[in-house]
Design a protein around this motif. Structure first.
Motif, short mmCIF file in Angstrom:
data_model
loop_
_atom_site.label_atom_id
_atom_site.label_comp_id
_atom_site.label_asym_id
_atom_site.label_seq_id
_atom_site.Cartn_x
_atom_site.Cartn_y
_atom_site.Cartn_z
N LYS A 348 0.80 -1.38 -0.17
CA LYS A 348 -0.03 -0.02 -0.06
C LYS A 348 0.99 1.37 0.30
O LYS A 348 0.61 2.15 -0.47
CB LYS A 348 -0.77 0.13 1.24
N PHE A 349 1.99 1.37 1.06
CA PHE A 349 2.79 2.40 0.65
C PHE A 349 4.37 2.19 -0.18
O PHE A 349 4.98 2.59 0.82
CB PHE A 349 3.08 2.49 1.56
N ARG A 350 4.11 1.57 -1.29
CA ARG A 350 5.47 1.27 -1.67
C ARG A 350 5.63 2.75 -2.26
O ARG A 350 5.19 3.57 -2.10
CB ARG A 350 4.55 0.30 -2.98
N PRO A 351 7.06 3.14 -3.10
CA PRO A 351 7.99 4.17 -3.45
C PRO A 351 6.95 3.87 -4.28
O PRO A 351 6.44 3.66 -5.22
CB PRO A 351 9.28 3.09 -3.93
N LYS A 352 7.00 5.24 -4.55
CA LYS A 352 6.80 6.21 -5.96
C LYS A 352 7.34 6.91 -6.13
O LYS A 352 8.77 7.55 -5.73
CB LYS A 352 5.42 7.18 -5.40
#
Length: 619
Positions: A348-352
């Motif tokens: 869900k909070f993977r690198p963007k």
């Protein structure tokens, strides 16, 4: 000669209890010989110590002891002789295919342990440090063997009370004792050895290999002496198990096909008159416990318990496994929630993806934090060298303080490194490897399913069972029994559920280690794990494997019926004086800590916290 008769097995989840005392062992006596009751109890007590008979728990049919007769009128004599080996009761040949499969599987486990070592070890440890590498391979291999002994035992028994072609009790005790020795000798020695490297002063001439061995022995020998003294004292005073038994009084005769509930009535104490028919080749009645040569006799039963002095080896395994239970209860309970929670949130909070300007800005912040940590590390190293040059009480207190600061320093370094890698993924890989991120999501979903199944099974089956109550449902036992007939499917499913628990222990240790000062953390990184961290984690896995094996033996009681695993864990160790209640507390604690962890992550979700002006993703 004494033979073993087995009553009809009813639906394990529905069979009504006759006693609130838990699993019981039936003892049959002649109604005309009241004194024989005590001798039978003594005989079964002696037999239980040898681990050759007691193998029943709540959901298992209770075996009945019956005397053999030669068809003559004198065969009704109450003078009974005990057979102390199940191999004398029934002739059973060894399954060659099972033996070959087990040997091949054992070799594959060793190869997998070696691959695990090579996959995680740091490049600096290649072709050096052979002793700790051997310890790691032994730890991983023995942990896997301890877990897989149960399905091997099930395959050996094949759901039959008599069958025991492979001496599983002796094999299990051998593996458990080897686990105990490595857990309390080899692993601590190796850990202390590496601590001697960390704590030594590089300017000291004695900081070589001999001083490291001396440092390790200095801590290991007193620890072993203290542990041995505790175990000896405990075994002398409380080294016995109180095992519930059911005493059945009535006429006894040769039979191998008993289809009734003892005296014919499901009650705690009952008197009954049964009229049954059917004869074997010798003309002896083959059904009923109270019909001797066609003569109707009275029959009654009552519940009691026997105090069995367990063997020293079994007791040592039980006490050492308590350490594993502490780790399993705390870390395993946290890991049941942490594994799916972290995997799903990592996706869900993977690198963007970010641009060059933002990358440069974030990298500057990380660089500043790295400089601060570098200076703090240098100061900490000087303090460590100074404090270990003295041996005063004041220095001992300072050592504890500096040790805690050192642990916090390592955690800060790990957090900083974590965010640096995320930054690199965001810029250089524009968000990272999406396939791996999808795998993280899948692992999170699978972990959520496994954790949910374990939580339900502990709540509706395991806790009621250890509290001597009727479980609401066999649940996972029914699943294993349903697929047990398909080759390797039952074993594979069992491996998934059991090894998942070991993974929960490692995850829980890492998760709590980042938040609690006194919890030591040794992170596992592919291709970057130092040998001391490998030994530490392998040791945790090994000592936890004993508790996981016991936990699974109790949780999958129906699946494991008649096995030696149930004899060791389900009957002897689980009924040890006083320790029985400790085990119950641990089992309830696993579910309780999992629930507390779940509540914690709900009210304190994945959020950003600050450390030294830098935002870090933690709980």
């Amino acid at each position: 000669m004494l033979l073993l008769g087995i009553p009809h097995l009813e639906a394990s989840g529905n069979r009504k209890r006759t006693s609130s005392k838990g699993p019981s062992i039936p003892i049959a006596t002649d109604q005309n010989t009241v004194s024989s009751t005590l001798s039978w109890i003594s005989t079964v007590t002696e037999l239980a110590t040898e681990s050759t008979f007691i193998s029943t728990i709540q959901q298992q049919p209770r075996p009945t002891l019956l005397p053999a007769v030669d068809g003559s009128a004198s065969s009704a004599s109450p003078n009974l002789t005990l057979v102390t080996s199940t191999t004398a009761v029934v002739s059973s040949t060894v399954d060659i295919a099972l033996v070959i499969t087990s040997v091949v599987f054992a070799v594959l486990i060793i190869l997998a342990a070696v691959y695990f070592l090579v996959y995680f070890q740091h490049p600096d440890d290649k072709w050096v440090a052979w002793f700790p590498k051997i310890v790691v391979v032994l730890c991983i291999s023995l942990a896997a063997y301890n877990i897989f002994l149960l399905p091997l035992d099930v395959a050996n028994q094949r759901g039959e009370f008599y069958r025991s072609a492979i001496p599983m009790t002796q094999i299990q005790l051998a593996f458990y004792i080897a686990t105990t020795i490595i857990s309390i000798v080899a692993v601590p020695f190796t850990v202390f050895y590496y601590e001697g490297i960390d704590d030594s002063d590089e300017s000291d001439e004695k900081s070589g290999g001999q001083s490291q061995i001396a440092y390790a022995l200095k801590w290991l020998i007193p620890t072993l002496v203290f542990a041995s003294a505790v175990i000896i004292v405990m075994y002398y005073f409380i080294g016995s198990a109180v095992i519930p038994v059911t005493v059945v009084t009535g006429g006894l005769y040769l039979t191998t096909a008993v289809d009734f509930d003892y005296c014919g009535v499901s009650s705690n104490i009952t008197n009954a008159i049964l009229t049954v028919s059917g004869t074997d080749s010798k003309g002896v009645t083959t059904f009923g416990a109270n019909n001797m040569m066609g003569v109707v006799q009275s029959c009654y039963m009552f519940d009691t318990s026997v105090n069995v002095k367990v063997s020293p080896l079994v007791y040592i395994v039980a006490v050492v496994s308590l350490c594993g239970w502490v780790l399993f209860t705390i870390f395993g309970g946290v890991g049941l929630v942490a594994i799916p929670y972290d995997f799903i949130n990592d996706f869900k909070f993977r690198p963007k993806p970010i641009n060059a300007a933002e990358y440069k800005s974030r990298k500057t912040v990380i660089g500043e934090e790295a400089k601060k940590l570098l200076e703090a590390g240098k100061t900490l190293m000087e303090e460590i060298k100074n404090v270990y040059r003295g041996a005063t009480i004041r220095n001992a207190r300072r050592r504890n303080t500096i040790k805690n600061r050192e642990r916090n320093f390592r955690k800060d370094v790990l957090l900083l490194e974590y965010h640096y890698r995320r930054l690199e993924d965001s810029y250089r890989m524009q968000g990272g490897n999406f396939i791996l991120q999808i795998l993280q999501l899948i692992c999170g979903i699978v972990g959520a399913i496994l954790s949910t199944c374990w939580g339900i099974h502990i709540g509706i089956f395991l806790i009621p069972t250890v509290l001597d109550q009727n479980p609401l449902s066999p649940f996972l036992n029914d699943l294993f029994n349903a697929v047990g007939g398909v080759a390797f499917v039952g074993t594979a499913l069992y491996a998934v559920f059991s090894f998942y628990l070991l993974g929960c222990v490692i995850k829980g240790n890492a998760k709590l280690g980042m938040r609690i000062v006194f919890v030591v953390i040794h992170p596992m990184k592919v291709g970057e794990t130092m040998m001391n961290s490998l030994v530490f984690n392998a040791g945790i896995v090994l000592i936890s494997s004993l508790s996981v094996a016991q936990f699974c033996a109790l949780a999958f009681a129906n699946y494991a019926q008649f096995t030696s695993t149930q004899s060791v864990f389900g009957v002897q160790i689980q009924n040890l004086v006083y320790l029985k209640y400790v085990y119950i507390g641990f089992i309830v604690g696993v579910l309780g800590i999992a629930v507390i962890t779940a509540i914690y992550v709900v009210y304190r979700p994945y959020k950003k916290e600050k450390m030294g002006g830098m935002k870090l993703l933690t709980w």
